[in-house]
Write an enzyme that holds these catalytic residues in place. Structure first.
Site, mmCIF file in Angstrom:
data_model
loop_
_atom_site.group_PDB
_atom_site.id
_atom_site.type_symbol
_atom_site.label_atom_id
_atom_site.label_comp_id
_atom_site.label_asym_id
_atom_site.label_seq_id
_atom_site.Cartn_x
_atom_site.Cartn_y
_atom_site.Cartn_z
ATOM 1 C CD GLU A 56 -5.024 1.002 -2.347
ATOM 2 O OE1 GLU A 56 -6.220 1.303 -2.286
ATOM 3 O OE2 GLU A 56 -4.243 1.089 -1.388
ATOM 4 C CG ASP A 105 -0.475 3.309 6.466
ATOM 5 O OD1 ASP A 105 -1.182 3.763 5.553
ATOM 6 O OD2 ASP A 105 -0.053 4.003 7.407
ATOM 7 C CG ASP A 108 -1.811 1.206 1.289
ATOM 8 O OD1 ASP A 108 -2.253 1.678 0.222
ATOM 9 O OD2 ASP A 108 -2.078 1.691 2.405
#
Length: 174
Positions: free
Chosen positions: A76, A148, A16
């Protein structure tokens, strides 16, 4: 019917990306079973020049790949916001984070935020608390995971689910 074998176990690194905090998570996918390996957050020094922060991300994620013997990676896709400058900086961070596993010889898959939410929570507009809740349910050994790292584990879970679907034989195929 075409026979396609699914590897016994694949280590997947989920990422991420962020310039301040990049979440990472490693899982093992064995068929439909998932097992947590590790997770964490890379935080470059905020006072460092931009280029050094990007280098920090590249090197730290590369170390994670090597330390955990990852086989594949997933990241992502960029979330575009109203501030073009912020979006561009996030794009730079994402590039550094994406290059690290590629540099280690791993393939890197990309997934949209809505697809990740749908794959993990079942709804494409889930919030961070729902993602963390489902990550904890799917990977209980991970314990309580901060946002996160939870998002990164969600990316890895999504990749595990989708790669498994692509590897399954297609019924009725010649």
């Amino acid at each position: 019917m075409t026979n396609v074998s699914i590897p016994a176990a694949t280590r997947i690194l989920g990422l991420d990306p962020g310039l301040r905090r990049t979440g990472w998570g490693v899982i093992v996918a064995e068929g439909s079973r998932l097992r947590w390996v590790a997770h964490g957050v890379v935080s470059p020094p905020e006072a460092a020049p931009f280029s050094e922060r990007l280098l920090h991300l590249l090197e730290a994620v590369g170390e994670v790949c090597a330390a955990h013997g990852c086989d594949e990676a997933a990241i992502e896709e960029v979330f575009v916001n109203m501030n073009p400058g912020s979006t561009l900086k996030l794009g730079h961070a994402r590039a550094a984070v994406m290059l690290a596993p590629a540099r280690c010889g791993l393939s890197v898959a990309e997934y949209s935020p809505n697809l990740i939410k749908k794959a993990v929570v079942g709804a494409g507009h889930a919030d961070k608390s729902q993602i963390a809740f489902m990550v904890k349910r799917l990977l209980p050994a991970a314990g309580d995971v901060k946002a996160d790292a939870a998002d990164a584990l969600a990316v890895a879970i999504t990749h595990a689910q989708l790669r498994r679907l692509r590897l399954l034989p297609i019924r009725g195929a010649a």
